[in-house]
Scaffold this active site. Sequence first.
Site, PDB file in Angstrom:
ATOM      1  N   ASN A   1       4.547   7.116 -13.236  1.00 48.09           N
ATOM      2  CA  ASN A   1       5.164   8.434 -13.379  1.00 48.09           C
ATOM      3  C   ASN A   1       6.629   8.249 -13.769  1.00 48.09           C
ATOM      4  O   ASN A   1       7.324   7.410 -13.196  1.00 48.09           O
ATOM      5  CB  ASN A   1       5.070   9.207 -12.067  1.00 48.09           C
ATOM      6  CG  ASN A   1       3.630   9.484 -11.670  1.00 48.09           C
ATOM      7  OD1 ASN A   1       2.774   9.724 -12.526  1.00 48.09           O
ATOM      8  ND2 ASN A   1       3.338   9.447 -10.377  1.00 48.09           N
TER       9      ASN A   1
ATOM     10  N   ARG B   1       0.832  -1.210   0.000  1.00 43.51           N
ATOM     11  CA  ARG B   1       0.000   0.000   0.000  1.00 43.51           C
ATOM     12  C   ARG B   1       0.866   1.259   0.000  1.00 43.51           C
ATOM     13  O   ARG B   1       1.882   1.308   0.692  1.00 43.51           O
ATOM     14  CB  ARG B   1      -0.931   0.011   1.213  1.00 43.51           C
ATOM     15  CG  ARG B   1      -1.983  -1.065   1.118  1.00 43.51           C
ATOM     16  CD  ARG B   1      -3.232  -0.797   1.929  1.00 43.51           C
ATOM     17  NE  ARG B   1      -4.016  -2.018   1.984  1.00 43.51           N
ATOM     18  CZ  ARG B   1      -4.848  -2.433   1.026  1.00 43.51           C
ATOM     19  NH1 ARG B   1      -5.056  -1.691  -0.051  1.00 43.51           N
ATOM     20  NH2 ARG B   1      -5.496  -3.582   1.138  1.00 43.51           N
TER      21      ARG B   1
ATOM     22  N   HIS C   1       7.648   2.038 -10.525  1.00 48.09           N
ATOM     23  CA  HIS C   1       6.481   1.516  -9.814  1.00 48.09           C
ATOM     24  C   HIS C   1       5.205   1.861 -10.564  1.00 48.09           C
ATOM     25  O   HIS C   1       5.092   2.918 -11.184  1.00 48.09           O
ATOM     26  CB  HIS C   1       6.421   2.052  -8.376  1.00 48.09           C
ATOM     27  CG  HIS C   1       6.583   3.524  -8.270  1.00 48.09           C
ATOM     28  ND1 HIS C   1       7.818   4.143  -8.329  1.00 48.09           N
ATOM     29  CD2 HIS C   1       5.675   4.518  -8.120  1.00 48.09           C
ATOM     30  CE1 HIS C   1       7.654   5.458  -8.212  1.00 48.09           C
ATOM     31  NE2 HIS C   1       6.362   5.713  -8.098  1.00 48.09           N
TER      32      HIS C   1
HETATM   33  P1  DGP Z   1       5.796   8.724  -7.577  1.00 50.43           P
HETATM   34  O1  DGP Z   1       5.390  10.149  -7.462  1.00 50.43           O
HETATM   35  O2  DGP Z   1       5.146   8.030  -8.775  1.00 50.43           O
HETATM   36  O3  DGP Z   1       7.306   8.529  -7.532  1.00 50.43           O
HETATM   37  O4  DGP Z   1       5.167   8.014  -6.308  1.00 50.43           O
HETATM   38  C1  DGP Z   1       5.885   7.579  -5.203  1.00 50.43           C
HETATM   39  C2  DGP Z   1       4.904   7.052  -4.222  1.00 50.43           C
HETATM   40  O5  DGP Z   1       5.599   6.302  -3.248  1.00 50.43           O
HETATM   41  C3  DGP Z   1       4.134   8.130  -3.447  1.00 50.43           C
HETATM   42  O6  DGP Z   1       2.739   8.015  -3.771  1.00 50.43           O
HETATM   43  C4  DGP Z   1       4.377   7.825  -1.979  1.00 50.43           C
HETATM   44  C5  DGP Z   1       4.965   6.439  -2.005  1.00 50.43           C
HETATM   45  N1  DGP Z   1       5.976   6.202  -0.995  1.00 50.43           N
HETATM   46  C6  DGP Z   1       7.111   6.909  -0.798  1.00 50.43           C
HETATM   47  N2  DGP Z   1       7.837   6.379   0.197  1.00 50.43           N
HETATM   48  C7  DGP Z   1       7.141   5.287   0.643  1.00 50.43           C
HETATM   49  C8  DGP Z   1       7.388   4.321   1.652  1.00 50.43           C
HETATM   50  O7  DGP Z   1       8.396   4.330   2.359  1.00 50.43           O
HETATM   51  N3  DGP Z   1       6.444   3.351   1.814  1.00 50.43           N
HETATM   52  C9  DGP Z   1       5.327   3.295   1.034  1.00 50.43           C
HETATM   53  N4  DGP Z   1       4.464   2.310   1.276  1.00 50.43           N
HETATM   54  N5  DGP Z   1       5.067   4.194   0.063  1.00 50.43           N
HETATM   55  C10 DGP Z   1       5.965   5.171  -0.127  1.00 50.43           C
END
Ligand code: DGP
Length: 113
Positions: free
Chosen positions: A88, A30, A101
């Site tokens: 992205n 998540r 991702h």
């Molecule tokens: P982007 O903008 O596409 O690079 O999205 C990165 C996403 O990753 C953002 O929606 C928040 C998520 N994210 C960042 N750090 C962590 C983390 O440590 N754990 C989780 N579960 N999500 C994270």
Amino acid sequence: MTQNCIFCKIVAGEMPTTLLYQDEQVTAFRDIHPVAPTHILIIPNRHIASTNEAAPEDEALLGHLIGVARLLAERENIAANGYRLVINTGADGGQVVFHLHLHLLGGRKLVHP
Ligand code: DGP
């Protein structure tokens, strides 16, 4: 594993997360900052910084990310109503974490873009 990559640490089990799926190729968990009732990230286990670094040999892996997203959409009961898949790439694409991702977003009506 790439040093200082948060998502590599999640794959390795070195960062706490809500793990939803893992196989030899991909891991899903998540999003920490959900923007929809269902907001899941599906990532390759191997570090690929972005779609810009994905090689032609990675096409099956990229397809597998989508297959797992579909499986998780069914598990989350959002498949019938629909969902959005987003990758992205780079600064203008809004990429913050440089480990490729796929965002799976759903559970509410999403407006464009
Ligand atoms: P982007 O903008 O596409 O690079 O999205 C990165 C996403 O990753 C953002 O929606 C928040 C998520 N994210 C960042 N750090 C962590 C983390 O440590 N754990 C989780 N579960 N999500 C994270």
